[in-house]
Write an enzyme that holds these catalytic residues in place. Structure first.
Site, short mmCIF file in Angstrom:
data_model
loop_
_atom_site.label_atom_id
_atom_site.label_comp_id
_atom_site.label_asym_id
_atom_site.label_seq_id
_atom_site.Cartn_x
_atom_site.Cartn_y
_atom_site.Cartn_z
N THR A 1 -5.71 -17.16 4.54
CA THR A 1 -4.54 -16.47 4.00
C THR A 1 -3.88 -17.19 2.82
OG1 THR A 1 -4.18 -15.49 6.15
CG2 THR A 1 -2.31 -15.49 4.64
N ASN B 1 -9.12 -1.03 0.26
CA ASN B 1 -8.37 -1.04 -1.00
C ASN B 1 -9.23 -0.57 -2.17
OD1 ASN B 1 -5.64 -2.11 -0.39
ND2 ASN B 1 -6.82 -3.79 0.49
N THR C 1 2.21 2.52 5.37
CA THR C 1 2.68 1.16 5.57
C THR C 1 2.20 0.32 4.39
OG1 THR C 1 0.75 0.96 6.98
CG2 THR C 1 2.87 1.02 8.08
N GLY C 2 2.80 -0.83 4.20
CA GLY C 2 2.37 -1.71 3.13
C GLY C 2 2.42 -3.15 3.58
N ASN D 1 1.54 -11.43 7.21
CA ASN D 1 0.56 -12.20 8.00
C ASN D 1 1.17 -12.65 9.33
OD1 ASN D 1 -2.14 -13.19 8.21
ND2 ASN D 1 -1.33 -15.26 7.99
N SER E 1 0.77 -1.24 0.00
CA SER E 1 0.00 0.00 0.00
C SER E 1 0.80 1.29 0.00
CB SER E 1 -0.93 0.03 1.19
OG SER E 1 -1.99 -0.84 0.95
N ARG F 1 -0.52 8.74 5.47
CA ARG F 1 -0.82 8.45 6.87
C ARG F 1 0.08 9.29 7.76
NH1 ARG F 1 -3.48 4.50 9.36
NH2 ARG F 1 -3.82 3.33 7.46
N PHE G 1 -9.01 -12.67 1.26
CA PHE G 1 -7.91 -13.22 2.05
C PHE G 1 -8.35 -13.66 3.45
CE2 PHE G 1 -5.70 -10.17 -0.91
CZ PHE G 1 -5.31 -11.16 -1.80
N ALA G 2 -9.66 -14.03 3.55
CA ALA G 2 -10.14 -14.53 4.84
C ALA G 2 -9.31 -15.74 5.26
CB ALA G 2 -11.62 -14.88 4.74
C1 REY Z 1 -3.78 -8.11 1.92
C2 REY Z 1 -3.64 -9.40 2.65
C3 REY Z 1 -3.49 -6.93 2.79
C4 REY Z 1 -2.27 -9.68 3.08
C5 REY Z 1 -3.78 -5.61 2.13
N1 REY Z 1 -2.75 -5.03 1.57
O1 REY Z 1 -4.89 -5.10 2.12
C6 REY Z 1 -2.78 -3.70 1.10
C7 REY Z 1 -1.86 -2.94 2.05
C8 REY Z 1 -2.33 -3.62 -0.32
O2 REY Z 1 -2.42 -2.36 2.99
C9 REY Z 1 -2.09 -10.98 3.83
N2 REY Z 1 -3.01 -11.16 4.91
C10 REY Z 1 -0.66 -10.90 4.34
C11 REY Z 1 -3.97 -12.06 4.91
C12 REY Z 1 -4.81 -12.12 6.17
O3 REY Z 1 -4.15 -12.82 4.00
N3 REY Z 1 -5.70 -13.20 6.20
O4 REY Z 1 -0.44 -10.49 5.48
O5 REY Z 1 0.22 -11.16 3.50
O6 REY Z 1 -0.65 -2.93 1.86
#
Ligand code: REY
Length: 414
Positions: free
Chosen positions: A163, A201, A339-340, A367, A102, A325, A160-161
């Site tokens: 992961t 997003n 953050t990303g 995660n 992000s 942010r 991504f409920a």
């Molecule tokens: C996507 C899931 C997180 C990541 C997201 N990323 O919205 C945007 C960001 C681009 O804010 C994944 N988590 C992980 C899961 C949780 O799958 N169940 O942590 O890699 O950067």
């Protein structure tokens, strides 16, 4: 483990000792940082050892590697621990490119604010003025979208409920923007237009659609011509839907939900599920250059930077502007960036109000709420300096506004 301090133009030795040797001129205090809602304060000397300690901590907490680069006016500090590649065992380094998730949103916001400067876009105009019929409510404005106050549901919650299965299901997929927006619109909206901040997003997918509609060109071309090229960001790319990271890079390792399960190499993916909300590749050096330029007023007019810094509350010790942010640190200093979180990579990229000090910190896992939370400590050390003796800092708790919800804070901590 590698750490070093360099004064621009004179390459210095590596090692913890050099890390502590802060050049004399770097002792000059910044004139201070002022935000609309915080008093001006001078920045303390950065605690580079503290940054390095945090990287070691996150490695112990499950990240194969972690690295940070701190640009403090003319002095560069960097540190790296662990590996870029678990198979080859190659050490991670700040020369490695990474997926920035992000932090991409800041690039998208900058392009749109440049379009405001060019009078091609109005922040208070409804999105539907530019993209007729896209959204179900004409009251949703461009400003609502860029400040996460549109109420548009975040489709990544369901995606991504679970992961690893969620990731594998989209790893090689190519989505249109409209398909992603439609996923969001299949769920109820979270607020009225202009209501409370709710990170999604979907907002920055709409931002990408606006960029492409208003310019007639791809977001990749716009990032390149407006930001990457002028700032000479040699490690920064938008290659959607390519799956590879070009050149030298750190591999990314996704942490499964099941405690103790093996990390999943998630380096190669289209990131099509995020696109203009999160698909860019960069490096710690380029992120610092980018944020310094933005905060230093070199990417937009003063008026549009001020728009980006119109804050709404966004959780504990945080506020959100337009694609930007603000984090309020324990010493009273605020820092600005994003953050990303994209599978396999966590990134923190923040700068001081005037852009003269910037920090980019990366771990090549995701995660893992414990790692994400610990990484906040890099900001504390970089911008607040050494904590006073006997005063152990308690980092503000990371609230997952900018990570798909459902990442428990204590995931993988036991
Ligand atoms: C996507 C899931 C997180 C990541 C997201 N990323 O919205 C945007 C960001 C681009 O804010 C994944 N988590 C992980 C899961 C949780 O799958 N169940 O942590 O890699 O950067």
């Amino acid at each position: 483990m590698v750490s070093a301090t360099v004064v621009r133009g004179t390459t210095a030795a590596a090692g913890l000792v050099s890390l502590l040797a802060v050049p004399a001129h770097a002792a000059t205090r910044e004139p201070g940082t002022t935000t609309a809602d915080a008093p001006a304060r001078a920045l303390a000397e950065p605690d580079v050892t503290g940054v390095w300690n945090v990287l070691n901590t996150v490695r112990r907490q499950g990240a194969p590697g972690a690295m940070a680069r701190l640009d403090d006016r003319d002095t560069i500090h960097w540190a790296a621990v662990g590996v870029a590649d678990r198979k080859s065992g190659r050490a991670i380094s700040n020369a490695d490119r990474i997926r920035i998730g992000s932090v991409t949103k800041v690039f998208s916001a900058v392009v749109l604010l440049q379009l405001v400067d060019e009078r091609k876009l109005k922040l208070h105009a409804p999105v539907n003025r530019y993209l007729p019929g896209l959204l179900p409510d004409d009251r949703i404005t461009v400003r609502h979208v860029l400040s996460h106050r549109s109420g548009l549901h975040d489709y990544t919650n369901e995606m991504f409920a679970r992961t690893v299965p969620g990731f594998e299901a989209v790893r090689t997929k190519v989505f249109t923007y409209r398909q992603l927006v439609n996923r969001s619109l299949s769920k109820p909206r979270t607020t009225q237009p202009g209501g409370a901040y709710s990170y999604s997003n979907t907002n920055f997918v709409v931002a990408g659609m606006l960029i492409e509609k208003l310019t007639g060109r791809s977001v990749g071309t716009e990032y390149k011509d407006r930001i990457i090229g002028p700032l000479k960001l040699r490690d920064t790319f938008y290659l959607h839907p390519g799956t590879k990271i070009p050149g030298r890079h750190a591999r990314g390792y996704l942490t499964p939900d099941a405690a103790g399960a093996a990390l999943v190499d998630s380096t190669e993916q289209t990131v099509s599920w995020a696109q203009s909300a999160g698909a860019m590749i960069s490096s710690t050096r380029d992120l610092n250059t980018f944020l310094s330029a933005l905060l230093g007023g070199r990417l937009t007019s003063k008026a549009q930077l001020a728009q980006m810094e119109r804050w709404v509350p966004a959780g504990t010790a945080q506020a959100y502007g337009l694609g930007l942010r603000r984090r309020d640190l324990s010493c009273g200093i605020s820092v600005y960036g994003h953050t990303g979180a994209v599978q396999g990579y966590y990134t923190y990229a923040f700068a001081s109000k005037d852009g003269r000090r910037s920090l980019a910190a990366v771990a090549n896992t995701s995660n893992n709420g414990t790692v994400l939370n610990s990484m906040l400590g890099t900001l504390e050390s970089a911008f607040c300096g050494k904590p006073a003796k006997a005063q152990r800092r308690s980092a503000p708790v990371e609230r997952h506004e900018d990570v798909a919800p459902g990442v428990p804070l204590d995931a993988n901590s036991n």
